[in-house]
Design a protein around this motif. Structure first.
Motif, short mmCIF file in Angstrom:
data_model
loop_
_atom_site.label_atom_id
_atom_site.label_comp_id
_atom_site.label_asym_id
_atom_site.label_seq_id
_atom_site.Cartn_x
_atom_site.Cartn_y
_atom_site.Cartn_z
N VAL A 208 17.81 1.86 96.06
CA VAL A 208 18.48 0.94 96.98
C VAL A 208 17.51 -0.21 97.25
CG1 VAL A 208 17.69 2.16 99.08
CG2 VAL A 208 19.72 0.70 99.17
N GLU A 209 18.03 -1.40 97.24
CA GLU A 209 17.22 -2.57 97.58
C GLU A 209 17.26 -2.82 99.08
OE1 GLU A 209 19.04 -5.53 95.05
OE2 GLU A 209 17.42 -5.32 93.58
N LEU A 210 16.11 -2.95 99.67
CA LEU A 210 16.01 -3.31 101.08
C LEU A 210 15.97 -4.83 101.22
CD1 LEU A 210 13.32 -0.69 102.16
CD2 LEU A 210 15.81 -0.45 102.15
N ARG A 211 15.66 -5.48 100.12
CA ARG A 211 15.66 -6.94 100.03
C ARG A 211 16.43 -7.31 98.76
NH1 ARG A 211 10.64 -7.39 99.93
NH2 ARG A 211 10.32 -7.67 97.71
N ASP A 212 17.42 -8.14 98.87
CA ASP A 212 18.29 -8.48 97.75
C ASP A 212 17.48 -8.95 96.53
OD1 ASP A 212 20.76 -8.71 96.53
OD2 ASP A 212 20.99 -10.81 97.10
N GLY A 213 17.73 -8.34 95.38
CA GLY A 213 17.08 -8.74 94.14
C GLY A 213 15.71 -8.14 93.92
N ALA A 214 15.27 -7.23 94.79
CA ALA A 214 13.91 -6.69 94.69
C ALA A 214 13.65 -5.98 93.37
CB ALA A 214 13.63 -5.75 95.86
N LEU A 215 14.68 -5.40 92.76
CA LEU A 215 14.50 -4.66 91.51
C LEU A 215 15.13 -5.37 90.32
CD1 LEU A 215 15.12 -0.98 92.70
CD2 LEU A 215 12.93 -2.05 92.14
N ASN A 216 15.40 -6.66 90.44
CA ASN A 216 16.09 -7.38 89.37
C ASN A 216 15.37 -7.29 88.02
OD1 ASN A 216 18.23 -8.14 90.91
ND2 ASN A 216 17.63 -10.28 91.13
N ASP A 217 14.05 -7.31 88.01
CA ASP A 217 13.29 -7.30 86.76
C ASP A 217 12.59 -5.97 86.50
OD1 ASP A 217 13.96 -10.00 86.19
OD2 ASP A 217 12.46 -10.64 87.65
N ALA A 218 13.04 -4.91 87.18
CA ALA A 218 12.38 -3.61 87.04
C ALA A 218 12.65 -3.03 85.66
CB ALA A 218 12.88 -2.66 88.12
N PHE A 219 11.56 -2.73 84.93
CA PHE A 219 11.67 -2.24 83.57
C PHE A 219 10.42 -1.42 83.25
CE2 PHE A 219 10.68 -2.43 79.09
CZ PHE A 219 11.91 -2.20 78.47
N GLY A 220 10.61 -0.22 82.73
CA GLY A 220 9.47 0.57 82.29
C GLY A 220 9.22 1.80 83.14
N MET A 221 8.01 2.31 83.07
CA MET A 221 7.64 3.56 83.72
C MET A 221 7.36 3.35 85.21
SD MET A 221 7.18 6.81 83.19
CE MET A 221 7.07 6.89 81.40
N ILE A 222 7.83 4.29 86.01
CA ILE A 222 7.49 4.33 87.43
C ILE A 222 6.18 5.09 87.56
CG2 ILE A 222 8.20 5.14 89.71
CD1 ILE A 222 11.12 4.99 88.68
N VAL A 223 5.17 4.46 88.15
CA VAL A 223 3.85 5.09 88.27
C VAL A 223 3.36 5.00 89.71
CG1 VAL A 223 3.19 4.63 85.88
CG2 VAL A 223 2.64 2.96 87.63
N ALA A 224 2.56 5.98 90.10
CA ALA A 224 2.01 6.04 91.46
C ALA A 224 0.98 4.94 91.66
CB ALA A 224 1.38 7.40 91.70
N THR A 225 1.00 4.33 92.84
CA THR A 225 0.00 3.31 93.17
C THR A 225 -0.60 3.52 94.55
OG1 THR A 225 1.72 1.84 94.04
CG2 THR A 225 1.13 1.56 91.72
N GLY A 226 -0.20 4.57 95.24
CA GLY A 226 -0.66 4.79 96.60
C GLY A 226 -2.12 5.18 96.69
N MET A 227 -2.62 5.16 97.92
CA MET A 227 -4.01 5.55 98.17
C MET A 227 -4.22 7.03 97.85
SD MET A 227 -4.85 3.59 101.77
CE MET A 227 -6.35 4.54 101.91
#
Length: 200
Positions: A160-179
């Motif tokens: 779900v987008e919380l901001r319109d268009g936030a995932l428009n160019d999403a492509f590829g692997m989802i990877v962890a980036t957190g601390m």
């Protein structure tokens, strides 16, 4: 057209027999037991767990539901890169079996999404049942070009987008980036054991 999540009225303590609050360090042992009861001990082998292993939840985005003084529900959100685009992954969401008819799960979802939006996050991704999560605006519309680090069902990768268009160019692997999470010793039943302390 992509549905953008909109804030809905949250339950208050006057209308709900439970309260939602920020997760505390003292909730961790109970939370782990709740997750084991909900998903079984094999939950650590699930694909989405790879995005949480050794990481801390996103700051201010770990919540507990409390009913009659005990933790009965939990949800956390985690930083990820969705093919290079910053996003959050939600989960696990779990509710004690004795409280599942109280609306705890829906309230945790609504609260977590509102908090994520308030902190300026653009999108939330999860792996789950489309029929249940559609009520919160989740769909597979923006996840068709994304992948998880392990086996997954394509129709269960939702966002779900919380901001319109936030995932428009999403492509590829989802990877962890957190601390990275810090380790601490927790005493349970007279024995000390190591747990990841991941409270936001």
């Amino acid at each position: 057209m992509t549905a953008v999540w909109k804030t809905t009225a949250a339950l208050t303590t006057e209308t709900a027999p439970f309260a939602i609050r920020a997760e505390r360090a003292s909730d961790v042992v109970v939370r782990e037991a709740l997750l084991d009861a909900s998903f079984g001990e094999g939950r650590h082998a699930r694909t989405c767990q790879r995005l949480r292993d050794g990481r801390a939840p996103a700051e201010g985005l770990a919540f507990s539901a409390v009913h009659e003084g005990r933790v009965v529900g939990t949800v956390r959100l985690w930083h990820v890169s969705a093919g290079g685009i910053p996003a959050l992954v939600l989960g696990p969401l779990a509710v004690d079996a004795s409280c599942r008819k109280l609306g705890v799960g829906a309230a945790l979802m609504t609260h977590a999404l509102a908090a994520a939006k308030a902190r300026g996050h653009g999108a939330v991704i999860l792996r789950g049942d489309a029929g249940y999560y559609a009520r919160f605006g989740f769909s597979a519309e923006k996840t068709g070009e994304l992948a998880l680090p392990g086996p997954f069902e394509r129709d269960r990768l939702l966002a779900v987008e919380l901001r319109d268009g936030a995932l428009n160019d999403a492509f590829g692997m989802i990877v962890a980036t957190g601390m990275k999470a810090r380790r601490a010793r927790i005493r349970t039943g007279g024995k000390a054991r190591k747990l990841l302390i991941q409270a936001a």
